[in-house]
Design an enzyme around this catalytic site. Sequence first.
Site, mmCIF file in Angstrom:
data_model
loop_
_atom_site.group_PDB
_atom_site.id
_atom_site.type_symbol
_atom_site.label_atom_id
_atom_site.label_comp_id
_atom_site.label_asym_id
_atom_site.label_seq_id
_atom_site.Cartn_x
_atom_site.Cartn_y
_atom_site.Cartn_z
ATOM 1 N N LYS A 143 2.331 -0.836 15.885
ATOM 2 C CA LYS A 143 3.549 -0.821 15.257
ATOM 3 C C LYS A 143 3.682 0.617 14.384
ATOM 4 O O LYS A 143 4.672 1.173 14.331
ATOM 5 C CB LYS A 143 3.639 -1.755 13.937
ATOM 6 C CG LYS A 143 4.699 -1.930 12.887
ATOM 7 C CD LYS A 143 4.726 -2.910 11.985
ATOM 8 C CE LYS A 143 5.732 -3.010 11.179
ATOM 9 N NZ LYS A 143 5.792 -3.842 10.234
ATOM 10 N N GLN A 144 2.500 0.938 14.020
ATOM 11 C CA GLN A 144 2.484 2.245 13.228
ATOM 12 C C GLN A 144 1.074 2.661 13.218
ATOM 13 O O GLN A 144 -0.188 1.941 13.515
ATOM 14 C CB GLN A 144 2.758 2.035 11.776
ATOM 15 C CG GLN A 144 1.695 1.118 11.110
ATOM 16 C CD GLN A 144 2.454 0.440 9.830
ATOM 17 O OE1 GLN A 144 3.059 -0.583 9.911
ATOM 18 N NE2 GLN A 144 2.210 0.769 8.612
ATOM 19 N N GLU B 55 0.567 -3.856 12.020
ATOM 20 C CA GLU B 55 0.709 -5.328 11.931
ATOM 21 C C GLU B 55 1.030 -6.110 13.062
ATOM 22 O O GLU B 55 1.167 -7.274 13.059
ATOM 23 C CB GLU B 55 1.709 -5.470 10.912
ATOM 24 C CG GLU B 55 1.467 -5.018 9.684
ATOM 25 C CD GLU B 55 2.558 -5.130 8.665
ATOM 26 O OE1 GLU B 55 3.518 -5.467 8.794
ATOM 27 O OE2 GLU B 55 2.399 -5.023 7.317
ATOM 28 N N TRP C 59 0.911 -1.213 -0.080
ATOM 29 C CA TRP C 59 -0.072 -0.102 0.101
ATOM 30 C C TRP C 59 0.801 1.231 -0.014
ATOM 31 O O TRP C 59 0.612 2.341 -0.028
ATOM 32 C CB TRP C 59 -0.902 -0.051 1.268
ATOM 33 C CG TRP C 59 -0.136 0.366 2.574
ATOM 34 C CD1 TRP C 59 1.015 -0.170 2.930
ATOM 35 C CD2 TRP C 59 -0.739 1.002 3.654
ATOM 36 N NE1 TRP C 59 1.499 0.377 4.338
ATOM 37 C CE2 TRP C 59 0.275 1.192 4.755
ATOM 38 C CE3 TRP C 59 -1.963 1.870 3.786
ATOM 39 C CZ2 TRP C 59 0.196 1.666 5.838
ATOM 40 C CZ3 TRP C 59 -2.180 2.566 5.083
ATOM 41 C CH2 TRP C 59 -1.231 2.691 5.887
ATOM 42 N N ASP C 60 2.135 1.164 -0.007
ATOM 43 C CA ASP C 60 3.058 2.295 0.248
ATOM 44 C C ASP C 60 2.808 3.152 -0.973
ATOM 45 O O ASP C 60 3.156 4.525 -0.980
ATOM 46 C CB ASP C 60 4.476 1.671 0.155
ATOM 47 C CG ASP C 60 4.784 0.991 1.262
ATOM 48 O OD1 ASP C 60 4.255 -0.108 1.275
ATOM 49 O OD2 ASP C 60 5.674 1.141 2.017
HETATM 50 C C1 BGC Z 1 4.790 -1.820 7.106
HETATM 51 C C2 BGC Z 1 3.806 -1.599 6.014
HETATM 52 C C3 BGC Z 1 4.473 -1.421 4.562
HETATM 53 C C4 BGC Z 1 5.650 -2.517 4.460
HETATM 54 C C5 BGC Z 1 6.415 -2.242 3.291
HETATM 55 C C6 BGC Z 1 6.023 -3.045 6.646
HETATM 56 O O1 BGC Z 1 6.779 -2.697 7.678
HETATM 57 O O2 BGC Z 1 4.035 -2.334 8.221
HETATM 58 O O3 BGC Z 1 2.914 -0.670 6.343
HETATM 59 O O4 BGC Z 1 3.483 -1.595 3.820
HETATM 60 O O5 BGC Z 1 6.552 -2.501 5.652
HETATM 61 O O6 BGC Z 1 6.808 -0.907 3.258
#
Ligand code: BGC
Length: 813
Positions: free
Chosen positions: A625-626, A500, A361-362
């Site tokens: 995590k985020q 996550e 999704w980046d």
């Molecule tokens: C993040 C995701 C991201 C992925 C790729 C993961 O560590 O939690 O949100 O899409 O890295 O950058």
Amino acid sequence: MNTWKLEYEGFEPEEEQLREALTSTGNGYFCTRGSFAWTESDEKVHYPGTYAHGVYNRETTIMAGVPVLNEDLVNLPNWLLLELRIEGEESIRMDSVELLSYRHELDLYGGVLSRNLRFRDRAGRETSLDTRRFVSMSNPNRAGMEWRITPENWSGSVQVVTALDGRVLNRGVARYQDLEGRHLDPVSTHTSSPSFADDAADVIALEVRTRQSRIYVAEAARTRVYGENGLDVERSLYRMEDYVHEVLGFDLEQGRTTRVEKMISFYTSRDNAISEPLSDAMRSIGRCGTFSEALERHKRALASLWQECDVRLPADEEVQRLLRVHIYHVLNVCSPHTADLDAGVPARGLNGEAYRGHIFWDELYIFPFLNFRLPEVTRTFLMYRYRRLNEARAAARETGYRGAMYPWQSGSNGSEETQSVHLNPESGKWDPDLSRNQRHIGADIFYNVYKYYMASGDFEFLKDYGAEMMLEITRFWASIAHYNAERDRYEIHGVMGPDEFHEKYPGAEKGGLNNNAFTNVMVAWVCETAREILDILPSRNREALRDALGITDEELATWDEMSRKMFVPFHEDPEGGEVISQFEGYEDLEELDWGYYRNNYEKIQRLDRILKAEGDDPDRYKLSKQADVLMLFYLFTREELKVIFERLGYGLDSETAKRNADYYAGRTSHGSTLSFLVHAHVLADLDLDASWEMYLTALGSDVNDVQGGTTGEAIHLGVMAGTLDLLQSGYLGCEVRDGGLHFDPNPPEKLEGLHFPILFRGIPVDVSLSGGKLSVAVQDEDREHSVKVGVGDEVQEIRAGQSHAFGIGSGVV
Ligand code: BGC
């Protein structure tokens, strides 16, 4: 400080892989790590790697008797190899000489990587070696290297070994070491030239094929030596089926500089306008001209991209430099050459193997920068999704849903590429990976199509491709959601949000959570916007599309209802008031003892791994995590969010953003660097100083490798592009509104003097900030166009060749 340079003095083996990633050279078609030319991978200090958009391969690893299939972006043959042997001795290596001086430098403006070194070998000979390299922005299939060798206190014979090496493996990420890394099969090597390139007798070439996906990759190299008074060069060849080299022997004279040029052509069987990669690589190398001619063409092409993409910030040199590092890396992966390809945008760019080159999704963080500068590249990345719509339809069908269910991680053909097991480096154990339940990816793609259309006005794309994707995505949401009559609300169960760390309820067998707030609110917006999209289409197209997809009035009525009745969970904030719950039941989780983890671990960003290694379970705790809930405040303005929430019958008061930002900031470990961006953006109108602080962390996250080792495995393109977008959409509040550009500026003082060009629906516009004014200039005075620009309540129609300075009140001094 030179803000166009990334410079390193002195060789630091433990930093080398980070530098290799940060100083990679690329052109939006292929990209090569900034590794030394004379070294193969040793998996510790040096890791040369070359990667091209879309060159993936699948391999199975048998792990404890269980086959595990992964698709990887393939490390392609190493074209860099150039070695120096003095007087018949062994090739020069960093550990076999005494370094007298060493400088490693990336010229961001010119796209040239150089290493300048002076060394003393074991026989006491002192030599200086100045090297330069580029990957051409003018001809995407070419690259070049140059060496200038000067013997300082000796004269004698040398040999230069120039090679193409197809024996490379995917070994760039320590966590993946147990997985199959062999992706290439040899095809052939060549040393002679076909008749169409007469001067190509000094050419070596190599062709390989990816083992499962059967993509052919060919490289040809022409190496020449130039001395002051002409030189006798003796050549000899050696080749195997997956490696070829040529040895060039010549004499050097003390104090005189001799130049070696290695020009490269690089083709794959996925290229357009070729017969087959090898003959086209040979043909191209025969026509490439000299290093300096090719370099000039490359520099001119890159300079014109800088004109469109640079962001100037004279007030802070370090910030300026980092912004340029980020733009440089965006252009390595996303250039006009990308616009010709069937390519998605890998989250980690094209300079390493982290996350296997997958597409996540980046995009959501990357497209806003491209939309206003290189919209044709966003279009390509969206076409990548469109071409995989049937795969997403099949995935939905096979899971019992309707519409299109896009994969969380995507690679070659759009099937789900998320790994099923994940190595926890803290424990050395393989744990199940449930992150594929991040169904929000579909809503993210919908959002990206919408924003691209708003910024570019590309109606053809919307009509022919975008609308179909959007409707099929909406249909998926309507089928995964269910109506809960008791609540009179729609709910979505069994999914994960962007955070996550939470994969399921504590102790549950089944993966996924109920009613992730971010997902549900996005779905409400998707359902409402799908109707808007249908309204935008002329009736003929609208009816044709509805017919083709069989979209009934009942479905439209359900979408409308979902836009009013998606369930959003809330819970009490101990500090008072209510916060949006990340998912239903979040309030029942335990609080984590953050102090304990901060005191006992050096880095706690990956608390999931730490907790699992301790035998505990991150699912039990209120920790993220985020950013998850906060994503809503990142993607929508306060006004937009208010409308969405009010439509849903929920209130959103002026304190909502602050309460949620405070609540989740205290419970987030920022295990993804994307999180810094989101927090910085949300804080922009709550606490500007805290926002800027967080912004600087995001800005420095790759250059300073804040995660301790991940950047060397490949840069993080989302955070890089996101920091560029944050200036425009975060601090200047730039958005497309009512067919024009609208700004809602709240810039930190540090942004005084900010200046950047953008492209709005094909019209070049300059934006600058100075002395408490935001100036917007519409370019191309000889054209008829104009742009409606609003800042706060003031709206002006600015015609081509004119500009207007808007007062922005407080903020910049
Ligand atoms: C993040 C995701 C991201 C992925 C790729 C993961 O560590 O939690 O949100 O899409 O890295 O950058």
